[in-house]
Motif scaffolding. Structure first.
Motif, PDB file in Angstrom:
ATOM      1  N   PHE A  38       0.845  -1.186   0.000  1.00 51.17           N
ATOM      2  CA  PHE A  38       0.000   0.000   0.000  1.00 51.17           C
ATOM      3  C   PHE A  38       0.885   1.242   0.000  1.00 51.17           C
ATOM      4  O   PHE A  38       2.092   1.181   0.251  1.00 51.17           O
ATOM      5  N   ARG A  39       0.257   2.378  -0.287  1.00 51.50           N
ATOM      6  CA  ARG A  39       0.926   3.678  -0.248  1.00 51.50           C
ATOM      7  C   ARG A  39       0.094   4.618   0.601  1.00 51.50           C
ATOM      8  O   ARG A  39      -1.137   4.677   0.457  1.00 51.50           O
ATOM      9  N   ALA A  40       0.745   5.352   1.508  1.00 54.76           N
ATOM     10  CA  ALA A  40       0.056   6.312   2.369  1.00 54.76           C
ATOM     11  C   ALA A  40      -0.096   7.641   1.640  1.00 54.76           C
ATOM     12  O   ALA A  40       0.783   8.061   0.884  1.00 54.76           O
ATOM     13  N   VAL A  41      -1.232   8.307   1.888  1.00 51.05           N
ATOM     14  CA  VAL A  41      -1.535   9.561   1.201  1.00 51.05           C
ATOM     15  C   VAL A  41      -1.926  10.629   2.213  1.00 51.05           C
ATOM     16  O   VAL A  41      -2.738  10.369   3.122  1.00 51.05           O
ATOM     17  N   GLY A  42      -1.376  11.814   2.088  1.00 47.87           N
ATOM     18  CA  GLY A  42      -1.803  12.952   2.898  1.00 47.87           C
ATOM     19  C   GLY A  42      -1.279  12.928   4.317  1.00 47.87           C
ATOM     20  O   GLY A  42      -0.095  12.663   4.556  1.00 47.87           O
ATOM     21  N   GLU A  43      -2.161  13.213   5.279  1.00 45.13           N
ATOM     22  CA  GLU A  43      -1.804  13.252   6.690  1.00 45.13           C
ATOM     23  C   GLU A  43      -2.539  12.154   7.446  1.00 45.13           C
ATOM     24  O   GLU A  43      -3.538  11.614   6.986  1.00 45.13           O
ATOM     25  N   ARG A  44      -2.028  11.859   8.629  1.00 51.54           N
ATOM     26  CA  ARG A  44      -2.661  10.851   9.470  1.00 51.54           C
ATOM     27  C   ARG A  44      -3.655  11.525  10.414  1.00 51.54           C
ATOM     28  O   ARG A  44      -3.313  12.495  11.094  1.00 51.54           O
ATOM     29  N   HIS A  45      -4.880  10.979  10.445  1.00 52.12           N
ATOM     30  CA  HIS A  45      -5.930  11.588  11.255  1.00 52.12           C
ATOM     31  C   HIS A  45      -6.393  10.650  12.373  1.00 52.12           C
ATOM     32  O   HIS A  45      -6.297   9.428  12.257  1.00 52.12           O
ATOM     33  N   CYS A  46      -6.923  11.251  13.426  1.00 53.18           N
ATOM     34  CA  CYS A  46      -7.425  10.523  14.586  1.00 53.18           C
ATOM     35  C   CYS A  46      -8.501   9.528  14.164  1.00 53.18           C
ATOM     36  O   CYS A  46      -9.376   9.841  13.347  1.00 53.18           O
ATOM     37  N   VAL A  59      -5.285  15.851  13.319  1.00 56.33           N
ATOM     38  CA  VAL A  59      -4.070  15.228  12.799  1.00 56.33           C
ATOM     39  C   VAL A  59      -3.289  14.663  13.985  1.00 56.33           C
ATOM     40  O   VAL A  59      -3.159  15.326  15.025  1.00 56.33           O
ATOM     41  N   VAL A  60      -2.791  13.436  13.856  1.00 59.17           N
ATOM     42  CA  VAL A  60      -2.070  12.783  14.944  1.00 59.17           C
ATOM     43  C   VAL A  60      -0.656  12.421  14.492  1.00 59.17           C
ATOM     44  O   VAL A  60      -0.386  12.291  13.294  1.00 59.17           O
ATOM     45  N   ASP A 227       3.704  10.694   3.990  1.00 60.05           N
ATOM     46  CA  ASP A 227       2.925  10.945   2.788  1.00 60.05           C
ATOM     47  C   ASP A 227       3.687  10.420   1.573  1.00 60.05           C
ATOM     48  O   ASP A 227       4.849  10.775   1.353  1.00 60.05           O
ATOM     49  N   GLY A 228       3.058   9.524   0.829  1.00 58.27           N
ATOM     50  CA  GLY A 228       3.706   8.925  -0.339  1.00 58.27           C
ATOM     51  C   GLY A 228       4.545   7.710  -0.016  1.00 58.27           C
ATOM     52  O   GLY A 228       5.061   7.054  -0.921  1.00 58.27           O
ATOM     53  N   GLY A 229       4.678   7.379   1.276  1.00 58.66           N
ATOM     54  CA  GLY A 229       5.482   6.233   1.673  1.00 58.66           C
ATOM     55  C   GLY A 229       4.848   4.920   1.262  1.00 58.66           C
ATOM     56  O   GLY A 229       3.637   4.743   1.359  1.00 58.66           O
ATOM     57  N   VAL A 230       5.671   3.992   0.794  1.00 52.39           N
ATOM     58  CA  VAL A 230       5.210   2.699   0.297  1.00 52.39           C
ATOM     59  C   VAL A 230       5.785   1.575   1.145  1.00 52.39           C
ATOM     60  O   VAL A 230       6.962   1.614   1.533  1.00 52.39           O
ATOM     61  N   VAL A 231       4.948   0.598   1.460  1.00 57.17           N
ATOM     62  CA  VAL A 231       5.386  -0.641   2.102  1.00 57.17           C
ATOM     63  C   VAL A 231       4.801  -1.789   1.299  1.00 57.17           C
ATOM     64  O   VAL A 231       3.587  -1.872   1.121  1.00 57.17           O
ATOM     65  N   LEU A 262       0.571   1.394  13.354  1.00 57.98           N
ATOM     66  CA  LEU A 262       1.113   2.607  12.744  1.00 57.98           C
ATOM     67  C   LEU A 262       0.391   3.002  11.460  1.00 57.98           C
ATOM     68  O   LEU A 262       0.581   4.113  10.963  1.00 57.98           O
ATOM     69  N   ILE A 263      -0.420   2.101  10.892  1.00 54.69           N
ATOM     70  CA  ILE A 263      -1.076   2.431   9.628  1.00 54.69           C
ATOM     71  C   ILE A 263      -2.525   2.875   9.820  1.00 54.69           C
ATOM     72  O   ILE A 263      -3.156   3.341   8.874  1.00 54.69           O
ATOM     73  N   THR A 264      -3.069   2.729  11.049  1.00 54.34           N
ATOM     74  CA  THR A 264      -4.420   3.215  11.300  1.00 54.34           C
ATOM     75  C   THR A 264      -4.426   4.737  11.220  1.00 54.34           C
ATOM     76  O   THR A 264      -3.479   5.402  11.633  1.00 54.34           O
ATOM     77  N   GLY A 265      -5.511   5.284  10.665  1.00 56.89           N
ATOM     78  CA  GLY A 265      -5.638   6.731  10.546  1.00 56.89           C
ATOM     79  C   GLY A 265      -5.082   7.307   9.267  1.00 56.89           C
ATOM     80  O   GLY A 265      -5.278   8.491   8.979  1.00 56.89           O
ATOM     81  N   TRP A 266      -4.393   6.475   8.474  1.00 59.45           N
ATOM     82  CA  TRP A 266      -3.855   6.938   7.193  1.00 59.45           C
ATOM     83  C   TRP A 266      -4.838   6.611   6.071  1.00 59.45           C
ATOM     84  O   TRP A 266      -5.527   5.586   6.110  1.00 59.45           O
TER      85      TRP A 266
END
Length: 336
Positions: A38-46, A59-60, A227-231, A262-266
């Protein structure tokens, strides 16, 4: 808009990732040998509290394993068993002894209706039930073992990860739990609550459930998404909230541990999706993805999860997020 991960669950002997997008819900049942990405997008939210969304969409921090703002964390904690605010809870609870590695044994409690789910969620390699009864009796027994025997109710999570690749044999794993069980039952009549029914010793070994038998050693762990990070990699093992992903190439190599807290909220999209591209629901052809309504589908999208692959075939992997050597991390409690 991508999907929000609601976390890793162990309702049975296979790990499941939950997903939410608006009112839609999905569950991805994971299989060892499958490729995930997956790839994360934007900011991480509560992620909100008690099933409710955060009223301000706060934002958290990326490194937080709780993914909640201060107010939602307070509300979530206030209604938990750990807060000791529900002394009249009518449900039956169980006291357990859990082993995570040599010298790492703890005591905890969980709702009886949950079965061993809590033990899998914590990554307990071996466990045995100790007793069952009302919440306050279970809590007093937990406190008794801490005070009389020096048994902790939590283990630093970095220590759990660090020992998984070098676990001793099954007999040795069970022996440490059996020894503690013997010392615990010797306390009957000396502070053991009368309303707690003692359960017989039975060592339940979860090495096979977690896929740890013969699994390669994990060398690094994801410390945060960006943001944009891939795993992306192949799932070789899982324990507690951790997914062990085999990676090859991409400048990483070896097994990388992803703590799914660590991926919850993204906002997550498929690893192969170009920025701005729309995606479908979690899963891929060959993955079992179940909707909240109970129907099963296999759509392409956020969680790339192919059927178990040939272990000799090169892994299509990419890791573009901050990593730390195995050994860093926080503390995971064990009360539920």
């Amino acid at each position: 808009m991508g999907w929000l991960c609601t976390g890793l669950r162990w309702p049975g002997e296979s790990p499941e990732l939950g997903w939410r997008r608006g009112d839609a819900r999905r569950v991805s049942v994971l299989a060892y040998g499958a490729e995930l990405g997956f790839r994360a997008v934007g900011e991480r939210h509560c992620v909100g509290a008690r099933g409710n969304v955060c009223p301000v969409g706060a934002v958290v921090p990326a490194r937080s394993t709780g993914a909640r703002c201060a107010e939602c964390a307070r509300l979530d904690r206030a209604h938990s068993v750990a807060a000791d605010t529900i002394a009249d809870d009518p449900r039956t609870y169980r006291v357990y002894l859990a082993w995570f590695g040599p010298g790492m044994v703890k005591v905890g409690i969980t709702g009886e209706e949950r079965g061993a789910a809590r033990l899998r969620e914590q990554g307990a390699v071996v466990f045995s039930w100790l007793g069952r009864g009302p919440l306050m009796a279970a809590r007093r027994t937990e406190e008794l073992l801490r005070a009389a025997l020096g048994v902790p109710d939590r283990i630093p999570y970095a220590r759990k990860r660090a020992v998984r690749a070098g676990l001793p044999g099954a007999a040795e794993r069970a022996a440490e739990v059996a020894e503690l069980y013997g010392r615990a039952v010797a306390l009957e009549g000396g502070g053991w609550p009368e309303s707690l029914e003692r359960l017989p010793f039975e060592a339940v070994d979860q090495v096979g459930v977690f896929g740890l038998e013969g699994a390669p050693e994990a060398v690094r762990a994801v410390s945060a998404l960006v943001d944009g990070g891939v795993v992306a990699g192949r799932l070789v093992a899982a324990a507690g909230p951790d997914l062990h992903l085999a990676t090859a190439g991409a400048g990483v190599g070896g097994v990388v541990v992803l703590d799914t807290r660590l991926i919850t909220g993204w906002d997550l999209v498929a690893a192969s999706a170009a920025p701005g591209a729309s995606t479908a629901s979690p899963g891929a052809p060959g993955a079992s993805t179940t909707s909240a309504a109970g129907s099963t589908t296999s759509p392409a999208g956020t969680l790339t999860s192919a059927a178990p692959a040939d272990p000799e075939r090169p892994v299509r992997s990419e890791v573009r997020v901050p990593l730390i050597d195995i050994g860093g991390g926080g503390v995971q409690g064990g009360l539920f």
